[in-house]
Scaffold this motif. Sequence first.
Motif, PDB file in Angstrom:
ATOM      1  N   ASN A 166       0.808  -1.227   0.000  1.00 20.03           N
ATOM      2  CA  ASN A 166       0.000   0.000   0.000  1.00 20.03           C
ATOM      3  C   ASN A 166       0.840   1.277   0.000  1.00 20.03           C
ATOM      4  OD1 ASN A 166      -2.519  -1.363   0.039  1.00 20.03           O
ATOM      5  ND2 ASN A 166      -2.289  -1.714   2.233  1.00 20.03           N
ATOM      6  N   GLY A 167       1.853   1.317  -0.883  1.00 24.05           N
ATOM      7  CA  GLY A 167       2.610   2.555  -1.035  1.00 24.05           C
ATOM      8  C   GLY A 167       3.588   2.858   0.079  1.00 24.05           C
ATOM      9  N   ARG A 180     -23.063  22.336  -1.317  1.00 24.42           N
ATOM     10  CA  ARG A 180     -22.379  21.048  -1.301  1.00 24.42           C
ATOM     11  C   ARG A 180     -22.215  20.575   0.144  1.00 24.42           C
ATOM     12  NH1 ARG A 180     -22.517  18.307  -6.037  1.00 24.42           N
ATOM     13  NH2 ARG A 180     -22.545  19.844  -7.713  1.00 24.42           N
ATOM     14  N   GLN A 181     -21.863  19.302   0.303  1.00 22.68           N
ATOM     15  CA  GLN A 181     -21.671  18.730   1.627  1.00 22.68           C
ATOM     16  C   GLN A 181     -20.224  18.307   1.845  1.00 22.68           C
ATOM     17  OE1 GLN A 181     -25.246  16.335   3.292  1.00 22.68           O
ATOM     18  NE2 GLN A 181     -25.082  15.679   1.160  1.00 22.68           N
ATOM     19  N   LEU A 182     -19.840  18.283   3.114  1.00 28.43           N
ATOM     20  CA  LEU A 182     -18.530  17.783   3.513  1.00 28.43           C
ATOM     21  C   LEU A 182     -18.751  16.601   4.441  1.00 28.43           C
ATOM     22  CD1 LEU A 182     -15.406  19.765   4.577  1.00 28.43           C
ATOM     23  CD2 LEU A 182     -16.255  17.972   6.077  1.00 28.43           C
ATOM     24  N   ALA A 183     -18.096  15.484   4.143  1.00 27.78           N
ATOM     25  CA  ALA A 183     -18.205  14.291   4.984  1.00 27.78           C
ATOM     26  C   ALA A 183     -17.009  14.196   5.915  1.00 27.78           C
ATOM     27  CB  ALA A 183     -18.294  13.037   4.126  1.00 27.78           C
ATOM     28  N   GLU A 184     -17.276  13.980   7.182  1.00 24.52           N
ATOM     29  CA  GLU A 184     -16.241  13.732   8.191  1.00 24.52           C
ATOM     30  C   GLU A 184     -16.186  12.224   8.415  1.00 24.52           C
ATOM     31  OE1 GLU A 184     -15.671  14.674  12.973  1.00 24.52           O
ATOM     32  OE2 GLU A 184     -17.143  15.781  11.788  1.00 24.52           O
ATOM     33  N   VAL A 185     -15.063  11.603   8.056  1.00 29.83           N
ATOM     34  CA  VAL A 185     -14.947  10.145   8.093  1.00 29.83           C
ATOM     35  C   VAL A 185     -13.859   9.757   9.088  1.00 29.83           C
ATOM     36  CG1 VAL A 185     -14.663   8.040   6.738  1.00 29.83           C
ATOM     37  CG2 VAL A 185     -15.546  10.111   5.645  1.00 29.83           C
ATOM     38  N   LYS A 186     -14.215   8.954  10.077  1.00 34.88           N
ATOM     39  CA  LYS A 186     -13.264   8.535  11.103  1.00 34.88           C
ATOM     40  C   LYS A 186     -12.896   7.070  10.894  1.00 34.88           C
ATOM     41  CE  LYS A 186     -12.427   8.693  16.100  1.00 34.88           C
ATOM     42  NZ  LYS A 186     -11.301   9.630  15.996  1.00 34.88           N
ATOM     43  N   TYR A 187     -11.578   6.781  10.994  1.00 38.91           N
ATOM     44  CA  TYR A 187     -11.067   5.424  10.833  1.00 38.91           C
ATOM     45  C   TYR A 187     -10.531   4.896  12.154  1.00 38.91           C
ATOM     46  CZ  TYR A 187     -11.611   5.660   5.790  1.00 38.91           C
ATOM     47  OH  TYR A 187     -12.146   5.750   4.527  1.00 38.91           O
ATOM     48  N   ILE A 188     -10.318   3.579  12.200  1.00 41.90           N
ATOM     49  CA  ILE A 188      -9.929   2.928  13.446  1.00 41.90           C
ATOM     50  C   ILE A 188      -8.501   3.284  13.859  1.00 41.90           C
ATOM     51  CG2 ILE A 188      -9.085   0.798  12.346  1.00 41.90           C
ATOM     52  CD1 ILE A 188     -10.348  -0.733  14.694  1.00 41.90           C
ATOM     53  N   SER A 189      -7.634   3.694  12.906  1.00 34.81           N
ATOM     54  CA  SER A 189      -6.255   4.027  13.232  1.00 34.81           C
ATOM     55  C   SER A 189      -5.710   4.994  12.194  1.00 34.81           C
ATOM     56  CB  SER A 189      -5.375   2.767  13.259  1.00 34.81           C
ATOM     57  OG  SER A 189      -5.272   2.209  11.953  1.00 34.81           O
ATOM     58  N   HIS A 190      -4.568   5.602  12.519  1.00 34.20           N
ATOM     59  CA  HIS A 190      -3.909   6.488  11.563  1.00 34.20           C
ATOM     60  C   HIS A 190      -3.501   5.726  10.313  1.00 34.20           C
ATOM     61  CE1 HIS A 190      -1.270   9.527   9.843  1.00 34.20           C
ATOM     62  NE2 HIS A 190      -0.320   8.621   9.799  1.00 34.20           N
ATOM     63  N   GLN A 191      -2.998   4.517  10.499  1.00 37.15           N
ATOM     64  CA  GLN A 191      -2.552   3.736   9.346  1.00 37.15           C
ATOM     65  C   GLN A 191      -3.727   3.424   8.418  1.00 37.15           C
ATOM     66  OE1 GLN A 191      -0.408   0.185  10.347  1.00 37.15           O
ATOM     67  NE2 GLN A 191       0.129  -0.270   8.241  1.00 37.15           N
ATOM     68  N   ALA A 192      -4.872   3.041   8.983  1.00 37.17           N
ATOM     69  CA  ALA A 192      -6.054   2.761   8.161  1.00 37.17           C
ATOM     70  C   ALA A 192      -6.500   4.017   7.415  1.00 37.17           C
ATOM     71  CB  ALA A 192      -7.191   2.231   9.040  1.00 37.17           C
ATOM     72  N   ALA A 193      -6.452   5.170   8.098  1.00 39.42           N
ATOM     73  CA  ALA A 193      -6.852   6.426   7.455  1.00 39.42           C
ATOM     74  C   ALA A 193      -5.882   6.816   6.344  1.00 39.42           C
ATOM     75  CB  ALA A 193      -6.941   7.540   8.502  1.00 39.42           C
ATOM     76  N   ALA A 194      -4.583   6.619   6.588  1.00 40.62           N
ATOM     77  CA  ALA A 194      -3.580   6.973   5.575  1.00 40.62           C
ATOM     78  C   ALA A 194      -3.731   6.109   4.325  1.00 40.62           C
ATOM     79  CB  ALA A 194      -2.180   6.837   6.160  1.00 40.62           C
ATOM     80  N   ILE A 195      -3.951   4.810   4.524  1.00 39.28           N
ATOM     81  CA  ILE A 195      -4.142   3.907   3.390  1.00 39.28           C
ATOM     82  C   ILE A 195      -5.421   4.265   2.644  1.00 39.28           C
ATOM     83  CG2 ILE A 195      -4.585   1.504   2.750  1.00 39.28           C
ATOM     84  CD1 ILE A 195      -2.764   0.688   5.091  1.00 39.28           C
ATOM     85  N   ALA A 196      -6.477   4.603   3.397  1.00 35.79           N
ATOM     86  CA  ALA A 196      -7.743   4.991   2.769  1.00 35.79           C
ATOM     87  C   ALA A 196      -7.582   6.280   1.963  1.00 35.79           C
ATOM     88  CB  ALA A 196      -8.819   5.163   3.842  1.00 35.79           C
ATOM     89  N   LYS A 197      -6.875   7.247   2.518  1.00 35.98           N
ATOM     90  CA  LYS A 197      -6.652   8.520   1.819  1.00 35.98           C
ATOM     91  C   LYS A 197      -5.928   8.281   0.499  1.00 35.98           C
ATOM     92  CE  LYS A 197      -4.511  13.087   2.449  1.00 35.98           C
ATOM     93  NZ  LYS A 197      -3.478  13.021   1.406  1.00 35.98           N
ATOM     94  N   LYS A 198      -4.902   7.453   0.536  1.00 36.95           N
ATOM     95  CA  LYS A 198      -4.146   7.154  -0.672  1.00 36.95           C
ATOM     96  C   LYS A 198      -5.031   6.466  -1.702  1.00 36.95           C
ATOM     97  CE  LYS A 198       0.081   4.860  -2.230  1.00 36.95           C
ATOM     98  NZ  LYS A 198      -0.530   3.989  -3.261  1.00 36.95           N
TER      99      LYS A 198
END
Length: 350
Positions: free
Chosen positions: A40-41, A182-200
Motif C-alpha cells: 500500500n505505497g 455542497r456537503q462535507l463528509a467527516e470520516v473517522k477510521y480505526i487508526s492512523h494507518q487505516a486512514a492513511a491507506i484509505a486517503k491514498k
Amino acid sequence: MAAPLQRKVPSLTLSEINQSRKNELLAWVKDTGVKLLQINGQRKYGGPPPDWFGSPPPSGTEVFIGKIPQDIYEDKLIPLFQSVGKLYEFRLMMTFSGLNRGFAYAKYLNRYSAQKAITVLNKYEIQMGCHIVVCRSTNKCELCIDGLAPSVKECHLLPMLQELTTGVLSISLHPSPFKRQRQLAEVKYISHQAAAIAKKALVEGTLCLCGDQIEIDWLKPNIKQELRSSSGQAIPKILSAGGSCRDSLNEELSEPADCHKLPMLGSMLDYLNLQCEKQQLGRPQFFTKCVQSNPEGWLQFWYHVVIPRYLSPFSGFVWIKPDDSGLEDNEKAKNVVALQLLGALGCPVV
C-alpha cells in the motif's frame, strides 16, 4: 578569438543514481538480514521487529521524518534512527517508480527515545545540503471529503467507503464551509494507518458520489472546530471510573475497575444494546484491544465505541482484572465500558 572547446563530462541521470542507491540497499538487506515488507505505497520494517516481546509501544512513541532526499533508503535511515533508541517499526513512503516520497515514520520502544530522536536528529544533514525534519507524529484518524452533492446521504456513503477502504468507524455529513450547496463528509477510521491507506486509495482511485470536484484530505482541527460550531454539537462527555463527567473523547479511566463491584456485569453489554434500541440510536459497535498489563495482573484495554446515531464516538482506556467469572478478558472490558456508556447516555443502572 574563439573560446577554447570544453570537453563534456557525462553526468549520471537520476535513474542511474537511484539504481546505485537501490543496489546499496539490496546489499545492506542481504548483509544484515533485515526484512522489509512493501504494501500500500509504503515499505515497512518491524511492527514488531523479530526480537520483540510484549505489547506494542504506547502513544507518543512515533516520530515523523520529512524532507528526505528521494534516493535515500532504509540502509541509511534505519541505522541512523536506531542510533538513538530501539525501533519498534520504521515505515518509508514509496512511489510507484521506486523513489521514496520524501517522508517516513519511526516508532520507538518508549517516549524517551522518540523525544531523543527529535532532539538529536531534527535538522540532521543526511546528505550534503539536505537537512531532514524530525518531529512528533500526530495520530490523525479522520478524513474529510468535500464537494458532495446535497442528495448524498450517510446511508449511501458508508457502504461505498466500506467497500473501497477498511477500518471505517463513523461518518457524519455537514454543509460544506467552502463549496456552496455542497456537503462535507467527516470520516473517522480505526487508526492512523487505516486512514492513511484509505486517503491514498481514495485520492488515487476514482470516487463517484454524485458530486463535482470532490476533494479528499485530512480533517484539520480548525475545520473540525468550525463544523462543530456551525452544527451546535457539543463534545460528548464520558464518565470516569469515579462517576464524574469529563469533556474529552480520549479519557483514561486511571483507576482499574473492580469488576466484582459492578452490578449485573455479565449483562451490561446486552443492557446497553437494549437501551440504545429503545432510544433508536442503533446497535453499538465495539473495538477493543489489550495494550498493557501491570505487575498486579491488571490489563489495560483501549476501546472505541461507535453508536450509529449518537453525536460522536467514545474512545479511551479501561483497566480490568482477570478472574474466574467465565468471561473472556475482551468481553469483560466491553462490559466495563458498557457500564460507563450507560451513565453517559443517562440510562439507569440497577
